[in-house]
Design a protein around this motif. Structure first.
Motif, PDB file in Angstrom:
ATOM      1  N   SER A  13      46.020  47.857  33.458  1.00  0.00           N
ATOM      2  CA  SER A  13      46.020  48.867  32.096  1.00  0.00           C
ATOM      3  C   SER A  13      45.535  48.186  31.124  1.00  0.00           C
ATOM      4  O   SER A  13      46.287  47.997  30.171  1.00  0.00           O
ATOM      5  N   PRO A  14      44.383  47.600  30.787  1.00  0.00           N
ATOM      6  CA  PRO A  14      44.015  47.072  29.356  1.00  0.00           C
ATOM      7  C   PRO A  14      43.373  48.066  28.429  1.00  0.00           C
ATOM      8  O   PRO A  14      42.312  48.273  28.404  1.00  0.00           O
ATOM      9  N   GLY A  15      44.506  48.853  27.706  1.00  0.00           N
ATOM     10  CA  GLY A  15      44.299  49.796  26.919  1.00  0.00           C
ATOM     11  C   GLY A  15      44.182  51.215  27.758  1.00  0.00           C
ATOM     12  O   GLY A  15      44.712  52.022  26.981  1.00  0.00           O
ATOM     13  N   ARG A  16      43.824  51.142  28.950  1.00  0.00           N
ATOM     14  CA  ARG A  16      44.439  52.466  29.782  1.00  0.00           C
ATOM     15  C   ARG A  16      44.144  51.662  31.170  1.00  0.00           C
ATOM     16  O   ARG A  16      43.748  50.626  31.600  1.00  0.00           O
ATOM     17  N   ASN A  17      44.548  52.706  32.242  1.00  0.00           N
ATOM     18  CA  ASN A  17      44.591  52.203  33.787  1.00  0.00           C
ATOM     19  C   ASN A  17      43.056  52.214  34.176  1.00  0.00           C
ATOM     20  O   ASN A  17      42.547  53.164  34.148  1.00  0.00           O
ATOM     21  N   PHE A  18      42.865  51.161  34.991  1.00  0.00           N
ATOM     22  CA  PHE A  18      41.571  50.952  35.921  1.00  0.00           C
ATOM     23  C   PHE A  18      41.771  50.366  37.269  1.00  0.00           C
ATOM     24  O   PHE A  18      42.734  49.593  37.355  1.00  0.00           O
ATOM     25  N   VAL A  19      41.118  51.172  37.991  1.00  0.00           N
ATOM     26  CA  VAL A  19      41.029  50.489  39.367  1.00  0.00           C
ATOM     27  C   VAL A  19      39.699  49.816  39.701  1.00  0.00           C
ATOM     28  O   VAL A  19      38.679  50.381  39.763  1.00  0.00           O
TER      29      VAL A  19
END
Length: 402
Positions: A13-19
Motif C-alpha cells: 500500500s504505497p499511497g494506496r493498495n496495489f496487487v
C-alpha cells in the motif's frame, strides 16, 4: 525452450493498495502485471496465488494467446471482475516478457504507433462552484486539453468526485463510508456548475463529466439533454451498465456523447453497446478486462462501429496498468482519450516507469517491454491497508448505486 519458472504476488500500500504479479522465466526474464481491484484486492491476490500461479509453472511464456484461453476457458466459471483482473495480470506480465525478449517496447509488438501521443483528461473538483473553477484553472495552467469537472452537491456531504487530498481516492475507510445522495438535487445542480465552467473558460478545451451510474435511463436522458449546448466531450456512466438495452432510451433523447464500461470485464459485457452504437466511448481497462490480449479484441470490435476508446485510468490502477494502457492507446486506430491521474510520491518509490506527460499528452520511452520496474524492498515499507469504497444511500435511507 524458456519456461515460466516462478510467479510471485505482492500486496502493498504505497499511497494506496496495489496487487502486483511478477513472472520470472527460466532465462531470468521478468514481467510485471497489475492485479488491483479496488476494495477487493485480496480476492484477486488469492485467485492468483491459489489457482493461477500453479497452472503457470513450466509453461512457455511466449504462448500468450494459448495461456489466456487456458486460464479463461479452463476455469469453467468465466468472466467477472476477480477472474478477469487475475487473467489480466498474467497477460500483461507475459507481454512485458515478450517485449524484453524481443528488445522492443510492447507498442511496437502491437503494430507500432498510430499517434505521437495519448490525449488524457484529469480531474478538477471542488466543494462548491468557486473552488471547482479554481481547480479547472489549475489544470488549464498545467496544459491539460481535457478536464473532468465534478463538485459537491449542496447539502450532500461526501458527494462523489470531490478530491480530499493530492489525488482523488474514494476508497477511504476500513469499513464502507455511507454517503447521502439525492438524484433530484444533483439533476438541478450539476448542469449549472458545468455551465459555469464553460462560461468562465470557454469551449477551447474538452469538458467531461462523470454521472457514476446514479441515474435511471430517463433521468440520464434528461441530464444529457439539459447540457447539450455545453458540448460535453462525454457524460460517463449515466446509468448502471449491466442492462445494455437501457442505453437505447438515453440515446433516443439526447445527442450528448455517452461513455461507459469501466466496471465491465469482457467483450460480451459491451457487445450490444458497441454493435448497436448505443455509446460513443468504451471505457474498459486493461487490468479489469483480461489484459492487453482481450482489451484489443474489445477495441477492434468498437472500431468497426465508430466507437472510440476512453479507458478508465484512476490511481486505483498501478503504474503497470497505466503503462500497458498507453502502449495500447498509442497503437489502436480508434483511440479517443485516456483517463489519467498522477500517482503520489509513495507509489512512485515502488514503481518506476517510462511514462511521461507533456502538454496534456502521455508518451513512453523506448525501454523494452512495458518499461516499468517494481522495487520489492521499497514495497515492504508499505503493508496492506484495508480500504473500502463508499456506499451511497438515498435520503430515505435506502441503498443507491455509488
Amino acid at each position: 525452450m524458456s519456461t515460466i519458472e516462478r510467479a510471485e504476488v505482492f500486496v502493498a500500500s504505497p499511497g494506496r493498495n496495489f496487487v502486483t504479479l511478477r513472472i520470472t522465466t527460466s532465462d531470468g526474464v521478468t514481467g510485471l502485471g497489475d492485479a488491483t481491484l479496488n476494495g477487493r484486492e485480496l480476492a484477486v491476490a488469492s485467485y492468483l496465488r491459489d489457482h493461477l500461479v500453479p497452472l503457470l509453472i513450466g509453461r512457455d511464456p511466449a504462448r500468450i494467446e494459448d495461456i489466456w484461453q487456458y486460464l479463461y476457458r479452463g476455469a469453467y466459471w468465466r468472466r467477472g471482475p476477480v477472474t478477469m483482473t487475475a487473467i489480466a495480470a498474467v497477460d500483461v506480465a507475459l507481454w512485458d516478457i515478450k517485449g524484453k525478449v524481443a528488445g522492443l517496447p510492447v507498442y511496437q509488438l502491437l503494430g507500432g504507433r498510430s499517434r505521437d501521443g495519448v490525449l488524457v483528461y484529469s480531474h478538477a473538483s471542488g466543494t462548491d462552484v468557486p473552488s471547482l473553477l479554481d481547480d479547472v484553472a489549475r489544470f488549464r495552467d498545467l496544459g491539460y486539453q481535457a478536464i473532468r469537472a465534478q463538485t459537491g452537491v449542496p447539502g450532500l456531504g461526501g458527494s462523489y468526485g470531490v478530491r480530499k487530498g493530492v489525488v482523488y481516492e474514494p476508497a477511504n475507510s476500513s469499513l464502507p463510508d455511507e454517503q447521502p445522495w439525492s438524484t433530484e438535487a444533483y439533476l438541478d445542480f450539476a448542469p449549472t456548475y458545468l455551465a459555469a465552467v464553460r462560461e468562465k473558460f470557454g469551449s477551447g478545451f474538452h469538458l467531461l463529466h462523470d454521472v457514476h451510474h446514479r441515474l435511471t435511463p430517463i433521468e440520464a436522458a434528461r441530464f444529457g439533454k439539459s447540457v447539450e449546448d455545453l458540448r460535453l466531450f462525454w457524460m460517463e456512466d449515466p446509468t448502471p451498465a449491466e442492462n445494455q438495452e437501457a442505453f437505447r432510451l438515453i440515446r433516443q433523447h439526447t445527442t450528448t456523447p455517452i461513455a461507459t464500461g469501466e466496471v465491465l470485464n469482457s467483450i460480451w459485457d459491451v457487445k450490444d453497446l458497441i454493435t448497436e452504437q448505443l455509446i460513443d466511448y468504451v471505457r474498459t481497462t486493461v487490468v479489469h478486462a483480461g489484459g492487453i490480449t482481450h482489451l484489443r479484441r474489445i477495441f477492434d470490435l468498437a472500431a468497426l462501429y465508430q466507437v472510440r476508446t476512453g479507458s478508465h485510468g484512476a490511481t486505483d490502477l498501478s503504474p503497470i496498468s497505466l503503462a500497458a494502457a498507453v502502449h495500447v492507446d498509442l497503437t489502436v486506430p480508434n483511440f479517443g482519450i485516456q483517463e489519467y491521474m498522477p500517482h503520489v510520491a509513495e507509489t512512485m518509490e515502488v514503481f518506476r516507469t517510462g511514462v511521461s506527460l507533456a502538454n496534456g499528452l502521455l508518451d513512453l520511452d523506448e525501454t523494452p517491454g512495458l518499461g516499468v520496474e517494481y522495487d520489492e524492498k521499497a514495497a515492504e515499507r508499505f503493508p496492506y491497508d484495508p480500504k473500502y469504497l463508499p456506499v451511497a444511500r438515498r435520503l430515505d435511507g435506502s441503498v443507491h448505486d455509488w
